[in-house]
Design an enzyme around this catalytic site. Structure first.
Site, PDB file in Angstrom:
ATOM      1  N   LYS A   1       0.838  -1.213   0.000  1.00 52.95           N
ATOM      2  CA  LYS A   1       0.000   0.000   0.000  1.00 52.95           C
ATOM      3  C   LYS A   1       0.865   1.252   0.000  1.00 52.95           C
ATOM      4  O   LYS A   1       0.813   2.091   0.897  1.00 52.95           O
ATOM      5  CB  LYS A   1      -0.959   0.016   1.191  1.00 52.95           C
ATOM      6  CG  LYS A   1      -1.958  -1.121   1.158  1.00 52.95           C
ATOM      7  CD  LYS A   1      -3.095  -0.932   2.127  1.00 52.95           C
ATOM      8  CE  LYS A   1      -4.086  -2.052   2.086  1.00 52.95           C
ATOM      9  NZ  LYS A   1      -3.549  -3.348   2.587  1.00 52.95           N
TER      10      LYS A   1
HETATM   11  O1  6AU Z   1      -9.105 -11.824   5.856  1.00 58.61           O
HETATM   12  P1  6AU Z   1      -8.352 -10.936   6.824  1.00 58.61           P
HETATM   13  O2  6AU Z   1      -9.206  -9.874   7.465  1.00 58.61           O
HETATM   14  O3  6AU Z   1      -7.567 -11.697   7.814  1.00 58.61           O
HETATM   15  O4  6AU Z   1      -7.243 -10.184   5.922  1.00 58.61           O
HETATM   16  C1  6AU Z   1      -7.549  -9.270   4.919  1.00 58.61           C
HETATM   17  C2  6AU Z   1      -6.299  -8.816   4.180  1.00 58.61           C
HETATM   18  C3  6AU Z   1      -5.282  -8.100   5.049  1.00 58.61           C
HETATM   19  C4  6AU Z   1      -5.491  -6.613   4.738  1.00 58.61           C
HETATM   20  O5  6AU Z   1      -4.285  -5.880   4.852  1.00 58.61           O
HETATM   21  C5  6AU Z   1      -5.995  -6.632   3.304  1.00 58.61           C
HETATM   22  O6  6AU Z   1      -6.653  -7.906   3.127  1.00 58.61           O
HETATM   23  N1  6AU Z   1      -6.970  -5.571   2.978  1.00 58.61           N
HETATM   24  C6  6AU Z   1      -6.774  -4.742   1.846  1.00 58.61           C
HETATM   25  C7  6AU Z   1      -5.824  -5.001   0.791  1.00 58.61           C
HETATM   26  C8  6AU Z   1      -5.632  -6.312   0.227  1.00 58.61           C
HETATM   27  O7  6AU Z   1      -5.258  -4.103   0.246  1.00 58.61           O
HETATM   28  C9  6AU Z   1      -7.603  -3.645   1.638  1.00 58.61           C
HETATM   29  C10 6AU Z   1      -8.742  -3.484   2.444  1.00 58.61           C
HETATM   30  O8  6AU Z   1      -9.567  -2.593   2.193  1.00 58.61           O
HETATM   31  N2  6AU Z   1      -8.969  -4.369   3.457  1.00 58.61           N
HETATM   32  C11 6AU Z   1      -8.120  -5.409   3.724  1.00 58.61           C
HETATM   33  O9  6AU Z   1      -8.426  -6.167   4.655  1.00 58.61           O
HETATM   34  O10 6AU Z   1      -4.004  -8.492   4.617  1.00 58.61           O
END
Ligand code: 6AU
Length: 494
Positions: free
Chosen positions: A321
């Site tokens: 990011k």
């Molecule tokens: O399924 P989780 O909640 O354990 O993990 C979600 C993953 C984490 C966050 O850093 C990422 O997705 N993420 C992102 C990304 C991919 O950029 C954006 C967002 O809006 N929400 C989010 O959770 O690694």
């Protein structure tokens, strides 16, 4: 179209596709109808060679057709620079039509020196219904100027030529939409199915100059004629429309491996990440890291991860990011402890700094071939509750993603909703997926795999703790893979 310049016109058609002046997707047109193809010839001002070719071809056509008017006038605004070059090349004086009369001074609608009875040739970029050309014709005629011909770059073949002819003006075009599509097909840039789908759309959506459908009572729904709505297309066909090489690769990988699951390997020990990558590797298209949470980072960790990516056929995304000025992100991407650009196929970046974020990342890579191997996903929405992103930010993020100079590097968008973007060559990555929970304690909001794919347009679903905290991680990965994939096949079958 004149046979004499066919090769040059074909070359121009390919070039327009390359610079994104011509794209496939689901676009709202000025007349309020959605279209699977969109021309944005505004971008050509950034490519002097394209400007030169277009105006040379316009001048050649004007000569050949003997369109000897006393003046030329471009339809505002895109055609103004084209009309200017045509005027200068032919030494034909130009007239400029204002869109609104000035509120002060002379209140003239037409600028330039003319007399009633003078003739004027209209220059336009793209004609759909012909209404913009007719607006200009009307204003010229109200000054007593005689208009008999209009020369346009692209005729979308949706009734414009006929509508303009009704007002006594002949329309001539450099190329038609069908010619352009056939040229792209012959050059291997688009599939036959694309050509057929657009032909079907043109046949179904013929428009009067007031935006109503030709045929009046016709009940055909124009949005149904658009088979390019990205959520209805298969990953294979979208691979053909993608402008970024890594997006093409990822679409094809997903289609052949039959998985749209991304594992968020948010673990802090390199051994744990490698073990889970090995277990879940066969079921995922993408493995996402947050390398700055790894406590024992080493070069061998990334080389081992790359070996697993090759063995199990998945890509690696470092979810860094990025969000800083171009120069800083360029260094953050390629230097420091992690040297991310050496090993991550894909990265994520916020659009907060503006378009320079993409330029900064690209600058870290060594030339065009290196750019082809890498890509970025831009964040246009977040899953966290209370995030500050609004509609304008979303819209502008989409603009950055589809801008001409960025399209070779932007592989997709991280977002939560299907209306975030329409270009089918980009991938939608959607995090915040979990089967049995709707929130965590720190603001994360979850949804089901089915909701993410079918309702919110996700192409790739990101699952972290839903898999990482399962008693049997491999079985959990299979379960998420199956549900995400079934939701996708359902989505495109409807
Ligand atoms: O399924 P989780 O909640 O354990 O993990 C979600 C993953 C984490 C966050 O850093 C990422 O997705 N993420 C992102 C990304 C991919 O950029 C954006 C967002 O809006 N929400 C989010 O959770 O690694």
């Amino acid at each position: 179209m004149l046979a004499k310049n066919t090769d040059q016109i074909k070359e121009l058609a390919l070039k327009l596709f390359e610079i994104n002046a011509f794209k496939f997707g689901d676009f709202k047109m000025k007349v309020g109808i959605n279209s699977p193809v969109y021309f944005d010839l505004r971008v050509i001002v950034s490519y002097p060679d394209v400007m030169q070719t277009v105006s040379d071809l316009l001048v050649a056509h004007i000569k050949e057709l003997q369109l000897n008017a006393k003046h030329v006038c471009g339809v505002p605004y895109t055609a103004l620079p084209l009309a200017t070059i045509v005027s200068v090349q032919q030494s034909t004086p130009m007239l400029v039509r204002r869109k609104e009369a000035k509120a002060y001074g002379t209140k003239k609608l037409i600028e330039g020196i003319y007399q009633a009875g003078d003739t004027c040739l209209i220059v336009e970029d793209v004609v759909t219904s012909g209404s913009s050309v007719l607006d200009t014709v009307r204003d010229l005629q109200s000054e007593g100027i005689v208009v008999t011909d209009a020369i346009v770059v692209v005729d979308r073949e949706q009734g414009g030529a006929g509508n303009i002819a009704k007002h006594g003006v002949r329309m001539h075009s450099l190329f038609t939409l069908s010619f352009l599509l056939n040229t792209l097909h012959e050059a291997g840039r688009v599939e036959k199915a694309t050509v057929d789908a657009v032909a079907k759309y043109i046949a179904a959506v013929q428009i009067n100059s007031d935006g109503s459908f030709i045929g009046g009572g016709d009940k055909r729904n124009p949005s149904e004629a658009n088979e390019f709505s990205r959520t209805k297309l298969s990953y294979e066909s979208r691979a053909n429309l993608a402008k970024s090489s890594i997006a093409k690769r990822l679409f094809n990988l997903m289609a052949t491996k039959q998985t749209n699951l991304c594992l968020a390997a948010d673990l802090t020990k390199s051994d744990e990440i490698l073990a889970i990558a090995d277990k879940c590797g066969p079921y995922i298209c993408l493995l996402k890291t947050h390398v700055d949470i790894v406590e024992d980072f080493s070069e061998s960790f990334v080389s081992n991860l790359q070996a697993l990516a090759t063995r199990h056929n998945f890509l690696i995304m470092e979810d860094r990011k990025f969000v800083d000025i171009g120069n800083t992100v360029s260094l953050q991407y390629s230097k420091g402890v992690y040297k991310i650009s050496n090993w991550a196929d894909l990265v994520t970046a916020h659009t907060l700094p503006g378009r320079s974020i993409v330029q900064g990342l690209k600058a870290a890579l060594d030339g065009d071939d290196a750019v082809k191997e890498r890509g970025v996903f831009l964040l246009a929405e977040m899953s966290s509750s209370g995030n500050l992103i609004d509609d304008k930010y979303k819209e502008n993020s989409n603009k950055i993603a589809t801008e001409g100079s960025n399209v070779d590097f932007v592989a997709g968008i991280v977002c939560q909703s299907a209306n975030c973007f329409s270009f089918p060559g980009l991938l939608q990555l959607t995090p915040g997926i979990k089967i049995d929970e709707s929130v965590d304690k720190l603001g994360q909001q979850y949804q089901s795999p089915e909701n993410a794919v079918k309702e919110r347009g996700a192409d790739i679903g990101v699952v972290g703790r839903g898999i990482l905290q399962a008693t049997n991680v491999e079985q959990a990965a299979i379960n998420y893979r199956d549900r995400l994939w079934a939701a996708y096949t359902d989505r495109i079958a409807k």
